[in-house]
Scaffold this motif. Structure first.
Motif, PDB file in Angstrom:
ATOM      1  N   ILE A 281       0.838  -1.204   0.000  1.00  0.00           N
ATOM      2  CA  ILE A 281       0.000   0.000   0.000  1.00  0.00           C
ATOM      3  C   ILE A 281       0.870   1.250   0.000  1.00  0.00           C
ATOM      4  O   ILE A 281       0.532   2.258  -0.643  1.00  0.00           O
ATOM      5  CB  ILE A 281      -0.963  -0.023   1.203  1.00  0.00           C
ATOM      6  CG1 ILE A 281      -1.969  -1.167   1.025  1.00  0.00           C
ATOM      7  CG2 ILE A 281      -1.699   1.310   1.346  1.00  0.00           C
ATOM      8  CD1 ILE A 281      -2.916  -1.342   2.186  1.00  0.00           C
ATOM      9  N   PHE A 284       1.761   1.872  -3.503  1.00  0.00           N
ATOM     10  CA  PHE A 284       0.620   2.449  -4.224  1.00  0.00           C
ATOM     11  C   PHE A 284       0.511   3.944  -3.943  1.00  0.00           C
ATOM     12  O   PHE A 284       0.368   4.765  -4.853  1.00  0.00           O
ATOM     13  CB  PHE A 284      -0.680   1.754  -3.805  1.00  0.00           C
ATOM     14  CG  PHE A 284      -0.846   0.340  -4.309  1.00  0.00           C
ATOM     15  CD1 PHE A 284      -0.189  -0.099  -5.440  1.00  0.00           C
ATOM     16  CD2 PHE A 284      -1.678  -0.551  -3.639  1.00  0.00           C
ATOM     17  CE1 PHE A 284      -0.353  -1.399  -5.910  1.00  0.00           C
ATOM     18  CE2 PHE A 284      -1.849  -1.849  -4.097  1.00  0.00           C
ATOM     19  CZ  PHE A 284      -1.183  -2.279  -5.237  1.00  0.00           C
ATOM     20  N   GLU A 285       0.564   4.294  -2.672  1.00  0.00           N
ATOM     21  CA  GLU A 285       0.366   5.692  -2.281  1.00  0.00           C
ATOM     22  C   GLU A 285       1.496   6.595  -2.757  1.00  0.00           C
ATOM     23  O   GLU A 285       1.278   7.762  -3.064  1.00  0.00           O
ATOM     24  CB  GLU A 285       0.212   5.777  -0.765  1.00  0.00           C
ATOM     25  CG  GLU A 285      -1.071   5.129  -0.249  1.00  0.00           C
ATOM     26  CD  GLU A 285      -1.163   5.125   1.263  1.00  0.00           C
ATOM     27  OE1 GLU A 285      -0.102   5.319   1.924  1.00  0.00           O
ATOM     28  OE2 GLU A 285      -2.276   4.920   1.795  1.00  0.00           O
ATOM     29  N   ALA A 292      -4.332  -1.865  -6.651  1.00  0.00           N
ATOM     30  CA  ALA A 292      -5.302  -1.669  -5.573  1.00  0.00           C
ATOM     31  C   ALA A 292      -5.318  -2.897  -4.677  1.00  0.00           C
ATOM     32  O   ALA A 292      -5.118  -4.028  -5.132  1.00  0.00           O
ATOM     33  CB  ALA A 292      -6.696  -1.411  -6.136  1.00  0.00           C
ATOM     34  N   TRP A 294      -7.834  -4.599  -1.621  1.00  0.00           N
ATOM     35  CA  TRP A 294      -9.060  -4.558  -0.836  1.00  0.00           C
ATOM     36  C   TRP A 294      -9.126  -5.809   0.022  1.00  0.00           C
ATOM     37  O   TRP A 294      -8.761  -6.907  -0.415  1.00  0.00           O
ATOM     38  CB  TRP A 294     -10.303  -4.423  -1.727  1.00  0.00           C
ATOM     39  CG  TRP A 294     -10.474  -5.499  -2.760  1.00  0.00           C
ATOM     40  CD1 TRP A 294     -11.195  -6.649  -2.655  1.00  0.00           C
ATOM     41  CD2 TRP A 294      -9.914  -5.523  -4.091  1.00  0.00           C
ATOM     42  NE1 TRP A 294     -11.120  -7.390  -3.819  1.00  0.00           N
ATOM     43  CE2 TRP A 294     -10.343  -6.734  -4.715  1.00  0.00           C
ATOM     44  CE3 TRP A 294      -9.090  -4.643  -4.810  1.00  0.00           C
ATOM     45  CZ2 TRP A 294      -9.973  -7.060  -6.009  1.00  0.00           C
ATOM     46  CZ3 TRP A 294      -8.717  -4.994  -6.094  1.00  0.00           C
ATOM     47  CH2 TRP A 294      -9.159  -6.182  -6.684  1.00  0.00           C
ATOM     48  N   TYR A 303     -12.735   5.080   1.266  1.00  0.00           N
ATOM     49  CA  TYR A 303     -12.417   5.401  -0.121  1.00  0.00           C
ATOM     50  C   TYR A 303     -13.024   6.736  -0.559  1.00  0.00           C
ATOM     51  O   TYR A 303     -12.690   7.241  -1.635  1.00  0.00           O
ATOM     52  CB  TYR A 303     -12.948   4.292  -1.036  1.00  0.00           C
ATOM     53  CG  TYR A 303     -12.172   2.999  -0.984  1.00  0.00           C
ATOM     54  CD1 TYR A 303     -11.005   2.824  -1.727  1.00  0.00           C
ATOM     55  CD2 TYR A 303     -12.603   1.939  -0.206  1.00  0.00           C
ATOM     56  CE1 TYR A 303     -10.303   1.633  -1.689  1.00  0.00           C
ATOM     57  CE2 TYR A 303     -11.908   0.737  -0.166  1.00  0.00           C
ATOM     58  CZ  TYR A 303     -10.765   0.591  -0.902  1.00  0.00           C
ATOM     59  OH  TYR A 303     -10.062  -0.588  -0.861  1.00  0.00           O
ATOM     60  N   ALA A 348     -12.550  -0.117  -5.209  1.00  0.00           N
ATOM     61  CA  ALA A 348     -11.087  -0.081  -5.246  1.00  0.00           C
ATOM     62  C   ALA A 348     -10.554   0.093  -6.666  1.00  0.00           C
ATOM     63  O   ALA A 348      -9.604   0.845  -6.900  1.00  0.00           O
ATOM     64  CB  ALA A 348     -10.523  -1.356  -4.622  1.00  0.00           C
ATOM     65  N   THR A 351     -11.329   3.880  -7.754  1.00  0.00           N
ATOM     66  CA  THR A 351     -10.732   4.985  -7.006  1.00  0.00           C
ATOM     67  C   THR A 351      -9.242   4.824  -6.748  1.00  0.00           C
ATOM     68  O   THR A 351      -8.561   5.817  -6.495  1.00  0.00           O
ATOM     69  CB  THR A 351     -11.448   5.161  -5.654  1.00  0.00           C
ATOM     70  OG1 THR A 351     -11.229   3.997  -4.838  1.00  0.00           O
ATOM     71  CG2 THR A 351     -12.941   5.376  -5.842  1.00  0.00           C
ATOM     72  N   ARG A 352      -8.722   3.599  -6.786  1.00  0.00           N
ATOM     73  CA  ARG A 352      -7.300   3.382  -6.495  1.00  0.00           C
ATOM     74  C   ARG A 352      -6.516   2.947  -7.732  1.00  0.00           C
ATOM     75  O   ARG A 352      -5.437   3.467  -7.991  1.00  0.00           O
ATOM     76  CB  ARG A 352      -7.151   2.335  -5.389  1.00  0.00           C
ATOM     77  CG  ARG A 352      -7.728   2.773  -4.040  1.00  0.00           C
ATOM     78  CD  ARG A 352      -6.986   3.970  -3.464  1.00  0.00           C
ATOM     79  NE  ARG A 352      -7.433   4.279  -2.113  1.00  0.00           N
ATOM     80  CZ  ARG A 352      -8.402   5.143  -1.823  1.00  0.00           C
ATOM     81  NH1 ARG A 352      -9.024   5.799  -2.806  1.00  0.00           N
ATOM     82  NH2 ARG A 352      -8.729   5.398  -0.565  1.00  0.00           N
TER      83      ARG A 352
END
Length: 371
Positions: A281, A284-285, A292, A294, A303, A348, A351-352
């Motif tokens: 994660i 990802f960020e 993503a 989840w 989210y 997910a 939005t991700r």
């Protein structure tokens, strides 16, 4: 990775018993309706996720894709999975394994998978990327001899220490059994191989042939409950559907010298899983990786998705506490788990992972909506 205009996509299906199988089924359902199932280039799986991946791999050629959506997904994949999760198999297989000489519970687990789902299909006989536009299916187990992750896929079996063997007669049922053989109930699952067929070992060992001849395997989640290694740096977009059990606080842990070992094992496994999750994660960020994650315990409200199919409520919160057994699930539990995986995947991905999706068609199991 692919070099054309479409990025390669990999999906990891975690362990977690039938709970993971059904939660992951909801994820596959949304991927199919969104037109992404056929675009998957790799599917890695562990334990309960491997049951689902095995059904998808075994039946891939039966899927009728129209405009990148399989219009018979429910009949070909979802219904057989739900039928299988409607029976209890852990108690009977465990007892048979403990009472039958020269056979393990893992052997009986493989027989159950063969009888109910896969027959005697070999790994090398399932759908392939070249011939069927199928993903590369990678089933993870843990090699109890080398302490490494063990991969079983269409074209080879491999271990970092043992090397790679392109000559294998492992059945799909046995691969899924090895991936889901959680100790001490179902393990071990033994795979025999031809020692001369191996190549590319990490290093030459004096007992390498013996290690290759009789390979002792257990649940893939011992090493990596999310099965991430075969996706990282091999696909452009990493997707993770995780129904692994959240770590539980125990006010009165066993203090006996032997009985406390189970708690120690759980702590060690949870620590490595949490580190992998935070690292992924974080990538990802930070924009170092696209994709993503989840999980069954994920708060969908976090989210900030105005188009989310549901919100966090008492029903969704309770799903993460369903036991991770191979035990019959009621229609209600099945429907809610499938719908929760579907809803989280939808949010997910949009939005991700920033993946375009065809609109959802409504709950996969309309009898158990989550609102």
């Amino acid at each position: 990775m692919r070099t054309d205009e479409q990025p390669s996509i990999g999906l990891a299906l975690s362990g977690g018993g039938f709970r993971a199988t059904l939660f992951g089924l909801g994820s596959l359902w949304r991927l199919n309706e969104g037109g992404l199932l056929r675009r998957l280039t790799r599917v890695t799986s562990v334990s309960g996720g491997s049951i689902l991946a095995g059904v998808l791999a075994h039946r891939w050629r039966q899927l009728n894709f129209v405009d990148d959506q399989a219009d018979n997904f429910e009949q070909v994949v979802a219904q057989p999975v739900r039928n299988f999760c409607n029976q209890t198999i852990d108690i009977s297989t465990a007892l048979l394994g403990h009472l039958t000489p020269f056979l393990t519970s893992g052997d009986f687990l493989a027989r159950r998978y063969a009888g109910d789902l896969f027959g005697e299909t070999l790994l090398r006989q399932i759908a392939t990327p070249a011939d069927d536009r199928a993903p590369r299916f990678i089933f993870y187990a843990t090699n109890m001899q080398t302490g490494r992750s063990f991969r079983l896929r269409q074209d080879y079996i491999a271990d970092y220490v043992l090397g790679i063997s392109y000559k294998t007669e492992v059945t799909l049922a046995r691969a899924v059994a090895a991936s889901s053989a959680f100790p001490p109930i179902f393990s071990p699952v033994v795979v025999n191989s031809e020692t001369g067929a191996w190549e590319k070992p990490q290093r030459e060992l004096p007992n390498l042939d013996r290690l290759r001849r009789r390979i002792v395997l257990a649940d893939g989640g011992i090493y990596d409950n999310m099965g991430l290694e075969a996706l990282l740096d091999r696909v452009d977009i990493v997707l993770v559907s995780d129904a692994g059990a959240p770590f539980a606080i125990d006010e009165t842990p066993f203090e006996d010298d032997l009985l406390q070992l189970g708690r120690v094992r759980d702590i060690l496994i949870d620590q490595t899983r949490a580190l992998r999750k935070r690292w992924l994660i974080g990538d990802f960020e930070a924009g170092r990786r696209r994709g993503a994650y989840w999980g069954i315990g994920t708060a969908i409200n976090d989210y900030d998705d105005n188009d989310a199919l549901t919100d966090d409520n008492a029903v969704t919160a309770a799903l993460q506490h369903i036991p991770t057994r191979l035990k019959a699930f009621t229609a209600k539990a099945q429907g809610q788990l499938i719908n929760w995986g579907y809803a989280l995947t939808d949010t997910a991905l949009r939005t991700r992972a920033d993946l375009p999706l065809d609109a959802p068609r409504g709950w996969p199991d309309g009898a158990w909506p989550l609102r």
